[in-house]
Structure formats: C-alpha cells, structure tokens
Design a protein around this motif. Sequence first.
Motif, PDB file in Angstrom:
ATOM      1  N   UNK A 153       0.828  -1.208   0.000  1.00 42.80           N
ATOM      2  CA  UNK A 153       0.000   0.000   0.000  1.00 42.80           C
ATOM      3  C   UNK A 153       0.860   1.254   0.000  1.00 42.80           C
ATOM      4  N   UNK A 154       1.889   1.267   0.847  1.00 38.58           N
ATOM      5  CA  UNK A 154       2.779   2.434   0.898  1.00 38.58           C
ATOM      6  C   UNK A 154       3.492   2.630  -0.440  1.00 38.58           C
ATOM      7  N   UNK A 155       3.958   1.538  -1.030  1.00 38.96           N
ATOM      8  CA  UNK A 155       4.638   1.618  -2.325  1.00 38.96           C
ATOM      9  C   UNK A 155       3.675   2.140  -3.411  1.00 38.96           C
ATOM     10  N   UNK A 156       2.447   1.661  -3.400  1.00 39.23           N
ATOM     11  CA  UNK A 156       1.470   2.102  -4.405  1.00 39.23           C
ATOM     12  C   UNK A 156       1.148   3.584  -4.235  1.00 39.23           C
ATOM     13  N   UNK A 157       0.991   4.025  -2.983  1.00 33.32           N
ATOM     14  CA  UNK A 157       0.740   5.449  -2.728  1.00 33.32           C
ATOM     15  C   UNK A 157       1.929   6.278  -3.214  1.00 33.32           C
ATOM     16  N   UNK A 158       3.116   5.802  -2.894  1.00 39.11           N
ATOM     17  CA  UNK A 158       4.337   6.488  -3.319  1.00 39.11           C
ATOM     18  C   UNK A 158       4.338   6.675  -4.839  1.00 39.11           C
ATOM     19  N   UNK A 159       4.033   5.617  -5.566  1.00 41.77           N
ATOM     20  CA  UNK A 159       3.984   5.698  -7.029  1.00 41.77           C
ATOM     21  C   UNK A 159       2.912   6.696  -7.483  1.00 41.77           C
ATOM     22  N   UNK A 160       1.788   6.714  -6.809  1.00 43.83           N
ATOM     23  CA  UNK A 160       0.690   7.596  -7.239  1.00 43.83           C
ATOM     24  C   UNK A 160       1.042   9.071  -7.062  1.00 43.83           C
ATOM     25  N   UNK A 161       2.009   9.361  -6.199  1.00 45.65           N
ATOM     26  CA  UNK A 161       2.431  10.751  -5.982  1.00 45.65           C
ATOM     27  C   UNK A 161       3.339  11.239  -7.111  1.00 45.65           C
ATOM     28  N   UNK A 162       3.838  10.304  -7.913  1.00 45.49           N
ATOM     29  CA  UNK A 162       4.624  10.687  -9.088  1.00 45.49           C
ATOM     30  C   UNK A 162       6.004  11.217  -8.785  1.00 45.49           C
ATOM     31  N   UNK A 163       6.525  10.869  -7.616  1.00 46.70           N
ATOM     32  CA  UNK A 163       7.866  11.320  -7.266  1.00 46.70           C
ATOM     33  C   UNK A 163       8.861  10.192  -7.459  1.00 46.70           C
TER      34      UNK A 163
END
Lengths: 123, 123, 123
Positions: C53-63
């Motif tokens: 979940x943390x990795x997916x959120x990280x990706x969604x932030x586009x950083x």
Amino acid sequence: ENSTAGIGVDQELISSVPSWNSTFVSRNYTDAEIAYCGGQPNAPASFAGRWVGKEAVFKSLGVASKGAAASLKDIEILPDESGVPQVTLHGDALSAAKTRGISKVLLSLSHSDTIAIAFAQAS
Amino acid sequence: ENSTAGIGVDQELISSVPSWNSTFVSRNYTDAEIAYCGGQPNAPASFAGRWVGKEAVFKSLGVASKGAAASLKDIEILPDESGVPQVTLHGDALSAAKTRGISKVLLSLSHSDTIAIAFAQAS
Amino acid sequence: ENSTAGIGVDQELISSVPSWNSTFVSRNYTDAEIAYCGGQPNAPASFAGRWVGKEAVFKSLGVASKGAAASLKDIEILPDESGVPQVTLHGDALSAAKTRGISKVLLSLSHSDTIAIAFAQAS
C-alpha cells in the motif's frame, strides 16, 4: 472533461512474455521501448512490464480486442525523468482514444520475481 | 459529480473459487452471469474473474463487508458488445451506492493461468 | 480539482516482507500501524498489505523513489470504521503531495495466501 472513461488491469507471468524472440519484440515494441528495456538490469521483467502495460491501456480504451498483437506497438510506454511510466498513443490506438474523447492515460506498473502487473486509467 | 468515491482491488487463485459447486454459484451469481460464464471456453476462470470483480466492486462502494456472500449476487457483471465488463447494482448494493452518491462503477478483469484479479472504480 | 493526478500499483510476496524484523518494522511503520497490524489474525499479511500500500501510494504521488525505505513511514495507512484503508501523509510525502496539488489518495488492498497487492489513486 476529467471524468474517467475506462480502466484496465492486466497481469502475466514474466516467463510467458517471449522477450528473447526478436520477431515478437519488433512487432510489439517501439524502437525507443526496445532501447530502454534492453538497457535495464532485468530486461525480461522490463519487457513483460511493458507488455501488461500495453494490455491494460488497451482495456482502458474500451475497444474490442483486435486479436492482432501488432496493434500493441501503437501503445508506447516510456518513463519520465522521475521513472513514472508515460503513455503515448499512435495509429489505431490514438484514433480509438480520440473517438471516445480520451486525452490522457495514466499507467502504473509493478513486478515481483515472477509476475508483472499493470493498471491503467483513461480520461 | 465525477470525482472518484472509492476504488477496489481483489485477487484470488482461480482454483479457490468453487465454481463446480452449484449452491455457491446460484447464491452468488445471477442467471445471466451463470449463462455467460458457463458458455466461456474456460468457465472456472470466468466464474473466478466475476468473483474477484464482485469483491472489488464491493470494496469500491466503501461499505463494511456483511460477511454474507449472498449479497454479491446484487453486483452483476456482464460484458458489453466490446467485451468490456459492465457493472449493474441491485438490492442492497444499489442502495449503498445511492446513499454515497455513486452512480457509476468501472471495472476491469484479468486472469493468468492461476490467478484472477479485478480493479474497480466508483464515482 | 477532482481529476486524477497519478495512480500506483504494487505487489509483493507476503513472505518477502520481513515483518519479523523489528528494525524494518519500526523504520517503515508508524506506531498506530504497528499496533493495528500486530493485532490482526494474520499479522504478516497485514504488514505486507500495508507495505505494498505504501509503495502504491508512493507511485501515485509521481515522485522519484528516494531509495530510502525510511520515507515510507511518512505514508500511514489505517482502516476507517468500515475497514476501508485511509491514507494519511506526513513529512516529505505530504510535501510532495502539496507541491503537486494532491489533496486525497484513495487506496485498496488485497491479499491471497501468498501475494499482497495494492492500488492507489491520487487526486
């Protein structure tokens, strides 16, 4: 118009994507994709990630499958400077998107040791 | 109102969805779904795909699980003429969606030889 | 502004997330997450679900990935009263989101016996 027009998910075993087959690769990947994937530490995983990415984008466009893998070359996936995959449509894929009023396709890719997965959102 | 209200992802081993069990099938699938899945070349994969699809839609509605599989019958998934899965809500699922102002649920399905996966987006 | 800014998908083998390693856990999970996951019937699956979940959120932030797992602690995932995972950003993750005009991240988690998967959508 910012509402989502379609979404797409796809997964494959990395071992089932024949990235060692140059005919398969040249039929389905653009020159820029081949250069990028070939330069990655795990090229088979990179080719497989793009493969499921193309399938997921195809699904998000809401068009019936043509049964011809060739059209997947019209869906080009390359990373931006942050590593986020960017989707560029060409040819029939671009035409299908325009017909449906789709101007943007977001994509995310992931792979474990064995499985590649992709999610796309067209708006 | 076009903003996304909720999203849902679900996956299962195809072998873990007991599509050979007529009680399970009649409790969780509509007649139209049973006719469709039963007519597919790989019926177990088709039933499993709809199963994870129903679970993903359920999650996208943002309601607590009822613990009763029966309610999954209220989430009907059938392909349109292009093969894109369309979600129709009935009964309690429809009520829950209306309460949250959800008027549309997009869904995408994928399965490999062993795993079915679904992604849903409610708006 | 309700349009989607980014999406993210991630998957991992549950067995590959070292939830038995207290250094790993305290570096990557908040106290509230540790309390929640530790209290679940299948704690390793719960920790692994939050990890993807943390990795997916990280990706969604586009950083771009920082290569430092420590920053994942800035992405906190806890269930609401219906069990729907809620994302709260802290520190660098919050700063990155603000810079991009992201005010909300939706997340869905799923795990089978062996694999955890997550999907995130930032808007």
